[in-house]
Design a protein around this motif. Structure first.
Motif, PDB file in Angstrom:
ATOM      1  N   VAL A  36       9.835 -27.438 -34.639  1.00 33.93           N
ATOM      2  CA  VAL A  36      11.365 -26.652 -34.875  1.00 33.93           C
ATOM      3  C   VAL A  36      12.290 -27.416 -34.499  1.00 33.93           C
ATOM      4  CG1 VAL A  36       9.963 -24.295 -33.790  1.00 33.93           C
ATOM      5  CG2 VAL A  36      10.992 -25.937 -32.130  1.00 33.93           C
ATOM      6  N   CYS A  37      13.423 -27.068 -34.878  1.00 37.84           N
ATOM      7  CA  CYS A  37      14.480 -28.162 -34.598  1.00 37.84           C
ATOM      8  C   CYS A  37      14.764 -28.193 -33.129  1.00 37.84           C
ATOM      9  CB  CYS A  37      15.816 -27.425 -35.427  1.00 37.84           C
ATOM     10  SG  CYS A  37      17.462 -28.479 -34.905  1.00 37.84           S
ATOM     11  N   SER A  38      14.938 -29.493 -32.525  1.00 39.03           N
ATOM     12  CA  SER A  38      15.070 -29.724 -31.400  1.00 39.03           C
ATOM     13  C   SER A  38      16.357 -29.322 -30.810  1.00 39.03           C
ATOM     14  CB  SER A  38      14.929 -31.369 -31.248  1.00 39.03           C
ATOM     15  OG  SER A  38      15.832 -32.013 -31.588  1.00 39.03           O
ATOM     16  N   HIS A  39      17.238 -28.964 -31.631  1.00 38.76           N
ATOM     17  CA  HIS A  39      18.588 -28.522 -31.134  1.00 38.76           C
ATOM     18  C   HIS A  39      18.957 -26.846 -31.021  1.00 38.76           C
ATOM     19  CE1 HIS A  39      20.219 -32.619 -31.394  1.00 38.76           C
ATOM     20  NE2 HIS A  39      19.677 -32.707 -32.528  1.00 38.76           N
ATOM     21  N   CYS A  40      18.482 -26.205 -32.229  1.00 39.67           N
ATOM     22  CA  CYS A  40      18.498 -24.732 -32.335  1.00 39.67           C
ATOM     23  C   CYS A  40      17.223 -24.108 -32.334  1.00 39.67           C
ATOM     24  CB  CYS A  40      19.532 -24.254 -33.383  1.00 39.67           C
ATOM     25  SG  CYS A  40      18.629 -24.865 -35.028  1.00 39.67           S
ATOM     26  N   GLN A  41      16.317 -24.748 -32.172  1.00 41.72           N
ATOM     27  CA  GLN A  41      14.670 -24.134 -32.109  1.00 41.72           C
ATOM     28  C   GLN A  41      14.429 -23.248 -33.304  1.00 41.72           C
ATOM     29  OE1 GLN A  41      13.240 -25.139 -29.470  1.00 41.72           O
ATOM     30  NE2 GLN A  41      15.110 -26.011 -28.690  1.00 41.72           N
ATOM     31  N   ALA A  54      17.452 -32.977 -42.160  1.00 38.62           N
ATOM     32  CA  ALA A  54      18.272 -32.410 -41.474  1.00 38.62           C
ATOM     33  C   ALA A  54      17.902 -30.937 -41.239  1.00 38.62           C
ATOM     34  CB  ALA A  54      19.733 -32.652 -41.610  1.00 38.62           C
ATOM     35  N   CYS A  55      18.171 -30.371 -40.110  1.00 37.53           N
ATOM     36  CA  CYS A  55      17.987 -28.905 -39.955  1.00 37.53           C
ATOM     37  C   CYS A  55      18.865 -27.990 -40.927  1.00 37.53           C
ATOM     38  CB  CYS A  55      18.121 -28.451 -38.530  1.00 37.53           C
ATOM     39  SG  CYS A  55      18.347 -26.579 -38.054  1.00 37.53           S
ATOM     40  N   ARG A  56      18.472 -26.933 -41.449  1.00 43.78           N
ATOM     41  CA  ARG A  56      19.135 -26.360 -42.679  1.00 43.78           C
ATOM     42  C   ARG A  56      19.939 -25.286 -41.659  1.00 43.78           C
ATOM     43  NH1 ARG A  56      17.634 -26.554 -47.858  1.00 43.78           N
ATOM     44  NH2 ARG A  56      15.639 -27.659 -48.307  1.00 43.78           N
ATOM     45  N   THR A  57      19.649 -24.832 -40.443  1.00 46.24           N
ATOM     46  CA  THR A  57      20.612 -23.938 -39.586  1.00 46.24           C
ATOM     47  C   THR A  57      21.683 -24.672 -39.004  1.00 46.24           C
ATOM     48  OG1 THR A  57      18.456 -22.753 -39.378  1.00 46.24           O
ATOM     49  CG2 THR A  57      20.328 -22.123 -37.996  1.00 46.24           C
ATOM     50  N   CYS A  58      21.370 -25.791 -38.384  1.00 43.39           N
ATOM     51  CA  CYS A  58      22.403 -26.115 -37.346  1.00 43.39           C
ATOM     52  C   CYS A  58      23.203 -27.591 -37.966  1.00 43.39           C
ATOM     53  CB  CYS A  58      22.115 -26.355 -35.814  1.00 43.39           C
ATOM     54  SG  CYS A  58      20.763 -28.059 -35.649  1.00 43.39           S
ATOM     55  N   GLY A  59      22.287 -28.103 -39.039  1.00 45.39           N
ATOM     56  CA  GLY A  59      22.696 -29.217 -39.711  1.00 45.39           C
ATOM     57  C   GLY A  59      22.631 -30.550 -39.052  1.00 45.39           C
TER      58      GLY A  59
HETATM   59 ZN   LIG Z   1      18.823 -26.592 -36.017  1.00 38.10          ZN
END
Ligand SMILES: [Zn+2]
Length: 261
Positions: A36-41, A54-59
């Motif tokens: 999972v993304c370490s910033h927004c899970q 890069a994460c598609r949700t939080c960028g």
């Molecule tokens: Zn993210």
């Protein structure tokens, strides 16, 4: 460039994946789960995860550690392909490198040495230690050398840990008396006891003490430099001495030096 270097480079890239993936999921879920993304899970799709997107949700990007691990893995696999460890050879050396990579990253990022990785390390350590000593001794004697190294590494670290716990208790009492909350700092993490057991199994009874001394010296020198840097910047307080020193990576560097160089 030697065309055959392509092979260890590709192998190293995949080893880097494994170190990154283990370091991303094991501290949180203790198993090989969906990354999972370490910033927004938000869960990563495998395609995005493996192309280091890069994460598609939080960028947010994947962070410098991910890239550093990939580059170091490719570089070290190429190097040890050309100059394999005399003690281990290329393939066993590669497994040990990956193992050291996983525990170093997790220890540095979370100050944590996980029990499942220690258990895996114990099995790997027994294989590595037995293999190293089997050039000189019979099979049974080699297993004995490895086991003895594990007991010595674990035993010495266990004693040091007990001393550390005593100091911590004394300090907690002093802080309570001064009206401060106990911050539960430990000078030596309990996970280091298991780590030194694993390194003892790998290095056997002849070399584990050397690794302990080398690691402690190396850690001591770095801590000293850190304190000097703090003094120069006038940030030093009596608490700086008591801040947690993650000794694990220094012992791993010492063992790495002895096994590979
Ligand atoms: Zn993210």
């Amino acid at each position: 460039m030697d065309i055959f270097l392509i092979f260890p480079m590709i192998l190293g890239w995949f080893a880097g994946y494994f170190v990154n993936y283990s370091s991303d999921v094991l501290p949180h879920t203790r198993r090989f789960s969906q990354p999972v993304c370490s910033h927004c899970q938000t869960p990563f799709s495998w395609a995005d995860y493996l192309t280091l997107r890069a994460c598609r949700t939080c960028g947010k990007g994947r962070g410098p550690r991910t890239w550093l691990v990939q580059i170091l893995a490719v570089a070290s696999f190429s190097y040890f392909w050309l100059v394999p460890s005399k003690a281990l050879g290329f393939w066993l050396g590669a497994v040990v490198l990956i193992y050291f990579g996983v525990i170093t990253v997790i220890d540095l990022e979370h100050r944590l040495i996980l029990h499942p990785t220690s258990l895996f390390g114990a099995i790997l350590g027994l294989i590595v230690g037995t293999y190293i000593y089997s050039h000189k001794y019979s099979m049974l004697a080699s297993v004995g050398q490895s086991l003895l190294g594990g007991i010595i590494g674990f035993g010495i670290m266990f004693l040091l840990y007990q001393v550390g716990a005593l100091v911590a208790r004394f300090r907690a009492r002093k802080m309570q008396a001064a009206g401060q909350a106990d911050d539960e700092e430990e000078a030596l993490g309990g996970g280091d006891v298991y780590l030194l057991g694993v390194l003892g199994l790998m290095l056997g009874k002849d070399f584990i003490v050397n690794a302990l001394v080398l690691g402690a010296l190396f850690g001591g020198v770095v801590s000293l430099l850190l304190i000097i840097a703090l003094l120069v910047r006038r940030r030093y307080s009596s608490d700086a001495l008591m801040t947690f020193i993650p000794y694990g990576p220094y012992f791993i560097i010492a063992a790495f030096y002895m096994l590979f160089l």
